[in-house]
Design a protein around this motif. Structure first.
Motif, PDB file in Angstrom:
ATOM      1  N   LYS A  85       0.854  -1.190   0.000  1.00 48.24           N
ATOM      2  CA  LYS A  85       0.000   0.000   0.000  1.00 48.24           C
ATOM      3  C   LYS A  85       0.893   1.244   0.000  1.00 48.24           C
ATOM      4  O   LYS A  85       1.797   1.357   0.835  1.00 48.24           O
ATOM      5  CB  LYS A  85      -0.913  -0.004   1.232  1.00 48.24           C
ATOM      6  N   CYS A  86       0.667   2.137  -0.951  1.00 51.32           N
ATOM      7  CA  CYS A  86       1.474   3.354  -1.049  1.00 51.32           C
ATOM      8  C   CYS A  86       0.586   4.561  -0.804  1.00 51.32           C
ATOM      9  O   CYS A  86      -0.583   4.572  -1.188  1.00 51.32           O
ATOM     10  CB  CYS A  86       2.103   3.481  -2.436  1.00 51.32           C
ATOM     11  N   ILE A  87       1.164   5.572  -0.168  1.00 54.49           N
ATOM     12  CA  ILE A  87       0.430   6.797   0.134  1.00 54.49           C
ATOM     13  C   ILE A  87       1.165   7.946  -0.549  1.00 54.49           C
ATOM     14  O   ILE A  87       2.353   8.162  -0.289  1.00 54.49           O
ATOM     15  CB  ILE A  87       0.416   7.067   1.664  1.00 54.49           C
TER      16      ILE A  87
ATOM     17  N   SER B 246      -4.358   6.877  -1.639  1.00 55.58           N
ATOM     18  CA  SER B 246      -3.865   5.566  -1.209  1.00 55.58           C
ATOM     19  C   SER B 246      -3.888   4.646  -2.413  1.00 55.58           C
ATOM     20  O   SER B 246      -4.907   4.527  -3.093  1.00 55.58           O
ATOM     21  CB  SER B 246      -4.765   4.980  -0.111  1.00 55.58           C
ATOM     22  N   VAL B 247      -2.754   4.028  -2.668  1.00 57.69           N
ATOM     23  CA  VAL B 247      -2.579   3.243  -3.886  1.00 57.69           C
ATOM     24  C   VAL B 247      -2.390   1.777  -3.498  1.00 57.69           C
ATOM     25  O   VAL B 247      -1.489   1.448  -2.722  1.00 57.69           O
ATOM     26  CB  VAL B 247      -1.345   3.741  -4.669  1.00 57.69           C
ATOM     27  N   PHE B 248      -3.217   0.904  -4.044  1.00 59.61           N
ATOM     28  CA  PHE B 248      -3.171  -0.518  -3.696  1.00 59.61           C
ATOM     29  C   PHE B 248      -2.489  -1.298  -4.819  1.00 59.61           C
ATOM     30  O   PHE B 248      -3.057  -1.511  -5.886  1.00 59.61           O
ATOM     31  CB  PHE B 248      -4.581  -1.047  -3.440  1.00 59.61           C
ATOM     32  N   VAL B 249      -1.244  -1.686  -4.550  1.00 59.90           N
ATOM     33  CA  VAL B 249      -0.473  -2.512  -5.490  1.00 59.90           C
ATOM     34  C   VAL B 249      -0.754  -3.950  -5.059  1.00 59.90           C
ATOM     35  O   VAL B 249      -0.223  -4.422  -4.048  1.00 59.90           O
ATOM     36  CB  VAL B 249       1.035  -2.196  -5.379  1.00 59.90           C
ATOM     37  N   THR B 250      -1.610  -4.636  -5.782  1.00 56.29           N
ATOM     38  CA  THR B 250      -2.105  -5.929  -5.275  1.00 56.29           C
ATOM     39  C   THR B 250      -1.958  -7.044  -6.314  1.00 56.29           C
ATOM     40  O   THR B 250      -1.816  -6.787  -7.509  1.00 56.29           O
ATOM     41  CB  THR B 250      -3.598  -5.815  -4.892  1.00 56.29           C
TER      42      THR B 250
END
Ligand code: FAD
Length: 485
Positions: A313-315, A356-360
């Motif tokens: 998770k990136c902010i 908020s970026v969800f790298v999933t």
């Protein structure tokens, strides 16, 4: 910067303060599950020690301070109208919810094409794709309702649903490649695994336990409707502040030894003895503890076969949420880029602007192999594709790589590939001798989410209280003798 500026540090005791101790129950893991079990047992008059490996509580809930008393979540964050358990616990410790920002158009990048739209699906994908997606979601919704949240293995068609991946189901039931691409992207965002890894039964189970498949994907009408003022991570911190006699930080449990009338729990620098032990840690990690005597094969098979999902998770923090002035909501989804979804997670007053970026799923597996600096460039490139050049110039950028975390090893939760639930699903919750199991993966109400963790903590406390009440206390059980079912 990594996500180390968290708000979960507390004035509670360290395990090295007390190298040997006894209690009625030892609880392992101070996430929401372990904290809930501890709170319930303490209220019932039991002595409890809650052993937490990290120097903070909260586990998969972790915060990052924005200054001025504001914070964002690097872990779990959202809840919806059906999330009754987490809403109730939050209220009990004075944490309030507020509506997630969801005004303006969403952006989706599918197979290189950019769509701006309102609603769940980008309608410019074309009528055939839309109709295809719509019928697929309806079918998933109908099937999901056939899977009982208290045990997917009890579903009428459990064998059939558990003998295929979600991807094989999509290939048979979704005709257009764009609709498949959209579903794959949505699945990776919601389950942190690719459709080819997930049992269809797991997809349906998680959807039904959460409140529905569509509900899982929605913001305003779904599970992302609300966030917590001050962050979800403030809930475990406040719970722990009321459990200062019970919580011990820095206690890495390595071994659980069952004796006829007690259980001995050890780790570097401490040895604890109790009548019962509650293991409230992610499944994969529960499989890495040494048990004496060894656990039965059905339980070990379960922990071998249920991996954690993959998420970073990136902010990205900006002076202001500039996308709002452009009529955009800040939600960006990408099916073949560096992340699967980004949301506007600015504080309630909109200052500063936060994405908020969800790298999933497959995106996380690709990015986790890159150096941190390259991950940042990749994520910001994706935001620029969605929201324009200003997205490439944040004032601060934080990443929390949950795959690298020794005491989590992936998220949002453990998932089941085909064949697992029907072969060894009941082992999720079945106690083994003096060992009882908690953690969100064992929850019924909203399994996999914050609610599932609370549900599991309450259930395990009830199990222990019932065992003592039924005089199934010391000496009454033998290791491995618990019913497998
Ligand atoms: C990026 C991300 C986004 C998410 N989004 C949402 C969301 O929006 N809404 C939602 O409801 N849920 C969300 N979740 C899921 C939610 O956070 C979890 O379901 C929940 O917090 C799990 O709680 P738990 O107590 O079961 O486990 P955990 O929080 O994992 O707690 C387990 C604890 O055990 C400790 N531990 C591990 N091994 C040992 C050991 N050997 N000895 C001692 N202690 C040990 C760990 O340090 C940890 O503190 C998200 C999770 C992540 C990571």
């Amino acid at each position: 910067m990594d996500g180390s500026r968290d708000n979960g540090r507390l004035d509670v005791r360290h395990v090295t303060d007390e190298a040997r101790f006894e209690a009625d129950t030892i609880v392992i893991g101070a996430g929401l599950a372990g904290l809930t079990a501890t709170r319930e047992l303490k209220e019932a008059g039991w002595t409890v020690r809650l052993l937490e490996a990290r120097e903070r509580v909260g586990g998969r809930l972790k915060g990052y301070s924005l200054g001025d008393g504001k914070a964002v979540d690097l872990g779990g964050e959202y809840f919806g109208d059906k999330s009754t358990a987490i809403a109730e616990v939050a209220r009990s410790v004075g944490v309030n919810g507020f509506r997630t920002y969801d005004k303006g158009k969403r952006v989706s990048l599918i197979n290189g094409r950019r769509f701006e739209y309102t609603g769940l699906f980008p309608w410019r994908m074309g009528p055939a794709t839309l109709a295809d997606l719509g019928q697929a979601v309806l079918k998933i919704e109908r099937l999901a309702r056939t899977v009982p949240p208290d045990g997917p293995w009890k579903a009428r068609n459990a064998e059939e649903l558990d003998s295929q991946t979600f991807w094989s189901w999509c290939r048979r039931n979704v005709a257009t490649s764009t609709a498949r691409a959209f579903l794959t992207m949505a699945t990776e965002a919601a389950y942190c695994a690719s459709p080819a890894d997930l049992s269809l039964l797991h997809v349906l189970y998680y959807a039904n336990a959460s409140g529905g498949f569509r509900y899982l994907l929605e913001i305003s009408g779904g599970i992302q409707r609300y966030r917590f003022d001050g962050g979800a991570h403030s809930i475990p911190t406040k719970l722990a502040a009321r459990l200062r006699d019970e919580v011990r930080l820095g206690a890495v449990v390595r071994k659980i030894e069952q004796r006829p009338d007690s259980v001995v729990v050890t780790g570097p620098g401490f040895k604890a003895q109790a009548r019962w032990v509650v293991v409230a840690i992610p499944l994969t990690l529960a499989g890495r503890i040494t048990y004496e005597e060894a656990l039965p094969g059905y339980r070990d098979q379960l922990t071998q076969r249920m991996p954690a999902g993959a998420a970073i998770k990136c902010i990205a923090i900006y002076d202001e949420p500039f996308w709002r002035d452009a009529g955009l909501s800040g939600q960006v989804t990408i099916n073949d880029g560096p992340f699967r979804v980004a949301f506007d997670t600015s504080p309630p007053d909109g200052s500063p602007g936060v994405l908020s970026v969800f790298v999933t799923g497959s995106a996380a597996w690709t990015l986790t192999c890159l150096p941190r600096a390259e991950r940042r460039v990749a994520v910001l490139d994706g935001l620029v594709r969605g929201l324009g050049p200003r997205a490439g110039k944040p004032t601060d950028f934080v990443e929390q790589n949950w795959l690298d975390e020794e005491f989590t090893r992936g998220c949002y939760h453990g998932f089941a590939p085909p064949g697992v639930y029907t072969a060894c699903g009941p082992a999720l919750r079945a106690p083994i001798g003096r060992i009882h199991w908690a953690g969100t993966e064992t929850g019924v109400h909203q399994m996999g989410s914050m609610g599932g963790a609370i549900d599991s903590g309450r259930r395990v406390a009830q199990e222990l209280l019932a065992r003592e009440a039924n005089a199934l206390g010391p000496g009454a059980t033998i290791v491995g003798a618990a019913a497998h079912g």
